[in-house]
Write a protein that holds these residues in place. Structure first.
Motif, short mmCIF file in Angstrom:
data_model
loop_
_atom_site.label_atom_id
_atom_site.label_comp_id
_atom_site.label_asym_id
_atom_site.label_seq_id
_atom_site.Cartn_x
_atom_site.Cartn_y
_atom_site.Cartn_z
N LEU A 71 0.83 -1.21 0.00
CA LEU A 71 0.00 0.00 0.00
C LEU A 71 0.86 1.26 0.00
O LEU A 71 1.93 1.28 0.62
N PRO A 72 0.39 2.35 -0.64
CA PRO A 72 1.11 3.63 -0.56
C PRO A 72 0.97 4.21 0.85
O PRO A 72 0.04 3.85 1.59
N PRO A 73 1.88 5.13 1.24
CA PRO A 73 1.86 5.66 2.62
C PRO A 73 0.52 6.25 3.05
O PRO A 73 0.09 6.04 4.19
N HIS A 74 -0.17 6.98 2.16
CA HIS A 74 -1.38 7.68 2.57
C HIS A 74 -2.55 6.74 2.86
O HIS A 74 -3.57 7.16 3.42
N ARG A 75 -2.41 5.45 2.51
CA ARG A 75 -3.49 4.49 2.79
C ARG A 75 -3.20 3.61 4.00
O ARG A 75 -3.93 2.67 4.27
N ARG A 76 -2.15 3.95 4.75
CA ARG A 76 -1.77 3.09 5.88
C ARG A 76 -2.26 3.61 7.23
O ARG A 76 -2.07 2.96 8.26
N GLU A 77 -2.83 4.81 7.26
CA GLU A 77 -3.37 5.39 8.50
C GLU A 77 -2.32 5.47 9.61
O GLU A 77 -2.56 5.06 10.75
#
Length: 354
Positions: A71-77
């Motif tokens: 996953l990209p960073p912005h989707r990892r919460e």
């Protein structure tokens, strides 16, 4: 306890350089885990893989059972706090904190409410209209922490966040972050090379060396019962001495340290008579001039006394064998050349198989 974050057989290489080698690591929900180790040990690379700024060469990373390593960073919460704060200099404090919420396209009234609540939580509401250049280092660090907290991430990642602060402010911020962690029930992964910082703040510490975990345990266990030579030497200060095991009986062993000095110690299951072992004893666990009727009473001579304000560091020797002890400043009138009995409890030392 169900794993919240899990690294399974994770390796990371940059070209031919292997930085992380087959890492298995479990992080529990709501815990404060510190990744501790010297420069180049791989701890920041682990944080970057967890944040999504680096991808594993091999292996998987999961969050609450869901695989996230692709996953990209912005989707990892996950909220990330860096050492250099990474604040936008042209924005006010409130605008800096609002930035991640604006990226999520939340309504303006909701952004304003969340920013105000977050700034009040870290006691910075009265500074919301200032720019970063008008703040102290500690205030800037609190803004960076608030920005990481404001969108209510599932995990907070911190990479040497207090390294640029002076000693007094750093210790104050350690307590603030620790209090926030307890109050909000945050899951925090904290990278540091500062042993005192890790011991003060953490629920558990993972000690890294050359891309591998040497030991992961509570601060108490890491300090008092190191499992490897590296951990014993890296965490705090210790007298680490090669010794000969003479006999092993009823959970205790007799060892010879040198200069014909024998000591009784706790025995681990791997210790056997006739082998070499590593003896580790913290300087503060030694008593000078104590009653020699205990299990260990060694006759030595003071060779140096060093004043440290709240305590004295005393160098001791017998022949070529040396010890360092830490004593309360008023514990005795120790002078160079004075013969002294050195005593310690068998439970206060650790013996490692080589």
């Amino acid at each position: 306890m169900q794993p919240f974050i899990q690294f399974e057989s994770v390796s990371k290489s940059f070209g031919s350089l292997a930085v992380i080698d087959s890492l298995d690591l479990t992080i529990h929900k709501g815990e404060f885990l510190s990744l501790l180790g010297p420069s180049g040990s791989g701890k920041t690379t682990i944080l970057m893989m967890l944040a999504g700024f680096e991808r594993p060469t091999r292996g998987t990373i999961t969050l609450d059972g869901m695989r996230i390593d692709q996953l990209p960073p912005h989707r990892r919460e996950m909220g990330v706090v860096f050492q250099n704060y990474a604040l936008f200099p042209h924005m006010t404090v409130a605008e800096n904190v609002a930035f991640p919420l604006e990226m999520k396209r939340l309504p303006r009234h909701e952004i304003a409410r969340k920013v105000e609540r977050a700034l009040d939580m870290v006691r910075l509401g009265h500074l919301k209209n200032r720019r970063p250049s008008q703040l102290s280092g500690g205030q800037q660090q609190r803004v960076a922490l608030t920005r990481a907290l404001v969108f209510e991430p599932r995990v907070i990642l911190m990479d040497e966040p207090l390294g640029a602060l002076d000693k007094q402010l750093r210790e104050h911020m350690q307590l603030e972050i620790r209090e926030l962690h307890k109050r909000l029930g945050l899951t925090i992964v904290f990278v540091t090379h500062d042993q005192s910082e890790a011991l003060t703040m953490s629920d558990r510490i993972a000690v890294f060396n050359a891309g591998k975990v040497e030991q992961i345990d509570s601060p108490h266990a890491i300090y008092d019962t190191p499992r490897t030579r590296f951990v014993a030497q890296f965490i705090g200060e210790t007298n680490l001495i090669e010794a000969d095991v003479v006999n092993v009986q009823n959970g205790h062993a007799t060892i010879v340290l040198g200069a014909d000095l024998a000591a009784k110690v706790r025995s681990g299951p791997e210790l056997q008579a006739g082998q070499k072992a590593l003896f580790s004893l913290r300087p503060e666990r030694m008593r000078l001039g104590a009653d020699p009727a205990g299990d260990n009473a060694l006759d030595m001579t003071i060779t140096d006394c060093i004043y440290h304000g709240d305590h004295m560091r005393v160098q001791l020797a017998k022949g070529n064998f040396t010890f360092t002890a830490r004593c309360e400043r008023l514990a005795g009138n120790w002078t160079v050349g004075t013969p002294v009995v050195v005593s310690f409890d068998p439970r206060d030392c650790t013996v490692l198989a080589p």
